[in-house]
Enzyme design. Structure first.
Site, PDB file in Angstrom:
ATOM      1  N   ARG A 149       0.915  -1.027   0.129  1.00  0.00           N
ATOM      2  CA  ARG A 149      -0.055  -0.151   0.131  1.00  0.00           C
ATOM      3  C   ARG A 149       0.596   1.250  -0.112  1.00  0.00           C
ATOM      4  O   ARG A 149       2.173   1.099   0.449  1.00  0.00           O
ATOM      5  CB  ARG A 149      -0.856   0.131   1.268  1.00  0.00           C
ATOM      6  CG  ARG A 149      -1.922  -1.043   1.413  1.00  0.00           C
ATOM      7  CD  ARG A 149      -2.685  -1.212   2.561  1.00  0.00           C
ATOM      8  NE  ARG A 149      -3.449  -2.130   2.906  1.00  0.00           N
ATOM      9  CZ  ARG A 149      -3.343  -3.258   3.571  1.00  0.00           C
ATOM     10  NH1 ARG A 149      -2.229  -3.528   4.105  1.00  0.00           N
ATOM     11  NH2 ARG A 149      -4.477  -4.271   3.699  1.00  0.00           N
ATOM     12  N   LYS A 173      -2.253  -2.118   7.879  1.00  0.00           N
ATOM     13  CA  LYS A 173      -3.218  -1.784   8.633  1.00  0.00           C
ATOM     14  C   LYS A 173      -3.007  -2.352  10.221  1.00  0.00           C
ATOM     15  O   LYS A 173      -2.792  -3.344  10.326  1.00  0.00           O
ATOM     16  CB  LYS A 173      -4.737  -1.956   7.820  1.00  0.00           C
ATOM     17  CG  LYS A 173      -4.964  -1.478   6.718  1.00  0.00           C
ATOM     18  CD  LYS A 173      -6.312  -1.572   6.119  1.00  0.00           C
ATOM     19  CE  LYS A 173      -6.711  -0.930   4.963  1.00  0.00           C
ATOM     20  NZ  LYS A 173      -7.906  -1.121   4.197  1.00  0.00           N
ATOM     21  N   HIS A 242      -2.981   2.391  -5.726  1.00  0.00           N
ATOM     22  CA  HIS A 242      -3.687   1.168  -5.513  1.00  0.00           C
ATOM     23  C   HIS A 242      -4.029   0.383  -6.725  1.00  0.00           C
ATOM     24  O   HIS A 242      -4.112  -0.737  -6.749  1.00  0.00           O
ATOM     25  CB  HIS A 242      -5.062   1.619  -4.899  1.00  0.00           C
ATOM     26  CG  HIS A 242      -5.626   0.670  -3.886  1.00  0.00           C
ATOM     27  ND1 HIS A 242      -4.892   0.686  -2.718  1.00  0.00           N
ATOM     28  CD2 HIS A 242      -6.561  -0.258  -3.719  1.00  0.00           C
ATOM     29  CE1 HIS A 242      -5.598  -0.230  -1.722  1.00  0.00           C
ATOM     30  NE2 HIS A 242      -6.365  -0.910  -2.515  1.00  0.00           N
ATOM     31  N   ARG A 245      -1.128  -2.081  -7.013  1.00  0.00           N
ATOM     32  CA  ARG A 245      -1.747  -3.074  -5.996  1.00  0.00           C
ATOM     33  C   ARG A 245      -2.416  -4.337  -6.622  1.00  0.00           C
ATOM     34  O   ARG A 245      -2.350  -5.395  -6.401  1.00  0.00           O
ATOM     35  CB  ARG A 245      -2.168  -2.620  -4.637  1.00  0.00           C
ATOM     36  CG  ARG A 245      -2.363  -3.630  -3.455  1.00  0.00           C
ATOM     37  CD  ARG A 245      -2.749  -2.888  -2.101  1.00  0.00           C
ATOM     38  NE  ARG A 245      -3.503  -3.515  -1.019  1.00  0.00           N
ATOM     39  CZ  ARG A 245      -2.951  -4.302  -0.391  1.00  0.00           C
ATOM     40  NH1 ARG A 245      -1.394  -4.436  -0.377  1.00  0.00           N
ATOM     41  NH2 ARG A 245      -3.667  -4.943   0.714  1.00  0.00           N
ATOM     42  N   HIS A 268      -3.937  -8.991   3.594  1.00  0.00           N
ATOM     43  CA  HIS A 268      -5.387  -9.068   3.957  1.00  0.00           C
ATOM     44  C   HIS A 268      -5.779  -9.970   5.055  1.00  0.00           C
ATOM     45  O   HIS A 268      -5.092 -10.901   5.349  1.00  0.00           O
ATOM     46  CB  HIS A 268      -6.050  -9.664   2.550  1.00  0.00           C
ATOM     47  CG  HIS A 268      -6.251  -8.750   1.401  1.00  0.00           C
ATOM     48  ND1 HIS A 268      -6.416  -9.151   0.082  1.00  0.00           N
ATOM     49  CD2 HIS A 268      -6.210  -7.362   1.457  1.00  0.00           C
ATOM     50  CE1 HIS A 268      -6.708  -8.336  -0.768  1.00  0.00           C
ATOM     51  NE2 HIS A 268      -6.592  -6.941   0.259  1.00  0.00           N
ATOM     52  N   TYR A 277     -10.079 -10.679  -6.927  1.00  0.00           N
ATOM     53  CA  TYR A 277      -9.118 -10.559  -7.964  1.00  0.00           C
ATOM     54  C   TYR A 277      -9.279 -11.975  -8.844  1.00  0.00           C
ATOM     55  O   TYR A 277      -8.994 -11.838  -9.957  1.00  0.00           O
ATOM     56  CB  TYR A 277      -7.521 -10.654  -7.534  1.00  0.00           C
ATOM     57  CG  TYR A 277      -7.368  -9.160  -6.851  1.00  0.00           C
ATOM     58  CD1 TYR A 277      -7.146  -8.092  -7.456  1.00  0.00           C
ATOM     59  CD2 TYR A 277      -7.099  -9.271  -5.436  1.00  0.00           C
ATOM     60  CE1 TYR A 277      -7.072  -6.914  -6.918  1.00  0.00           C
ATOM     61  CE2 TYR A 277      -6.938  -7.978  -4.734  1.00  0.00           C
ATOM     62  CZ  TYR A 277      -6.901  -6.890  -5.366  1.00  0.00           C
ATOM     63  OH  TYR A 277      -6.657  -5.591  -4.710  1.00  0.00           O
TER      64      TYR A 277
END
Length: 304
Positions: A149, A173, A242, A245, A268, A277
């Site tokens: 990210r 995150k 992004h 990504r 994730h 995806y």
């Protein structure tokens, strides 16, 4: 702002380790809801008085205000988290959102750069040979090769790069750290960049990516650099870090990577986030099948 909302935001920030950006988004959503409830209940905001009818009427109000279904669902998600917190604290006994469903949204497939187009961009002559040119090319390559990210890239410290083990430590995150391997080609680019950076910038700094004055890059600077470079691809409808990504994940799956492996590399928390995806790769697969000479014949049903 209501004291209970303040307590909830404190819980998100210090116990759940949510970023300032995320906490701010929750704060705005809940403030809007508080304001709406006060209008309905003559200036009173008491979670115990809020029922599903009030929540549903808020949804209708937001949609009437031309708020998109995607944004409405995000606001509902904030509200659900708030009431889960209140139930955990035994402040309310019933969650008014348990029977509420948000407006339906059609999720667009992620934008991504095709491998051939990315090769032309990275191997072309669109980058200067000075410090900024070398840095910008490396950033683009790093985004595309690792799927990290934007916030993770600017947060890389010199101590996070292990050239011997050929792995990179990033902080994602909720302050979750993960290790990402990198290949020989990326290693050489990173070494070349650090040599130029140390020589030309000359200021000792803990950050790996820096500006000419030696300070840490901002998210805005990185966004603008990537947007400018990706705008060189005429077929790309959206240009942002992004998108790279998305391109990394799509490329990995198209080349046979396991979904769980891609999930770990992207950082994730669940497979649900990564599985989007697979739809992208399936769409590409359908195009390949439709391009087959047999599919073009009458009665051909490749990819249908």
């Amino acid at each position: 702002m209501d004291e209970l909302i303040d307590d909830f935001l404190t819980y998100l920030r210090y116990e759940r380790n949510y970023s300032d950006y995320t906490v701010d988004a929750y704060s705005k959503d809940l403030s809007q809801f508080e304001e709406y409830v006060k209008d309905r209940l003559e200036g009173v905001f008491s979670p115990g008085l809020i029922d599903s009818d009030i929540v549903r009427s808020w949804i209708v109000y937001l949609l009437d205000e031309k708020i998109s279904p995607v944004s409405v669902n995000r606001k509902l998600s904030s509200l659900k988290s708030f009431f889960k917190f209140l139930m955990k604290q035994r402040i309310v006994s019933v969650n008014p959102l348990r029977l509420v469903t948000g407006p339906k949204t059609k999720k667009p497939l992620p934008y991504f750069v095709k491998e051939g187009e990315m090769d032309i961009l990275l191997d072309g002559d669109g980058f200067d040979e000075d410090f900024e040119g070398i840095r910008n090319r490396l950033m683009l390559e790093l985004f595309y090769d690792t799927g990290i990210r934007r916030s993770e890239l600017i947060g890389i410290k010199n101590s996070d790069v292990d050239f011997d083990a050929m792995q990179l430590k990033v902080t994602g995150k909720r302050n979750k750290q993960r290790l990402i391997p990198f290949a020989e080609g990326l290693k050489n680019l990173m070494l070349a960049y650090t040599e130029v950076r140390n020589r030309e910038v000359g200021i000792q700094c803990e950050w790996f990516f820096v500006r000419k004055n030696g300070t840490q890059l901002s998210t805005g600077i990185v966004y603008n650099i990537v947007k400018k470079m990706l705008s060189e691809i005429p077929t790309l409808a959206k240009c942002s870090p992004h998108v790279l990504r998305h391109s990394f994940a799509t490329s990995m799956l198209n080349n046979g990577a396991e979904l769980n492996a891609v999930k770990e590399l992207l950082g994730h928390s669940s497979l649900a986030s990564t599985s989007v995806y697979t739809h992208t790769t399936f769409e590409e697969l359908k195009k390949v099948y439709h391009a087959h000479p047999r599919a073009k014949k009458e009665g051909g049903n490749y990819g249908n």
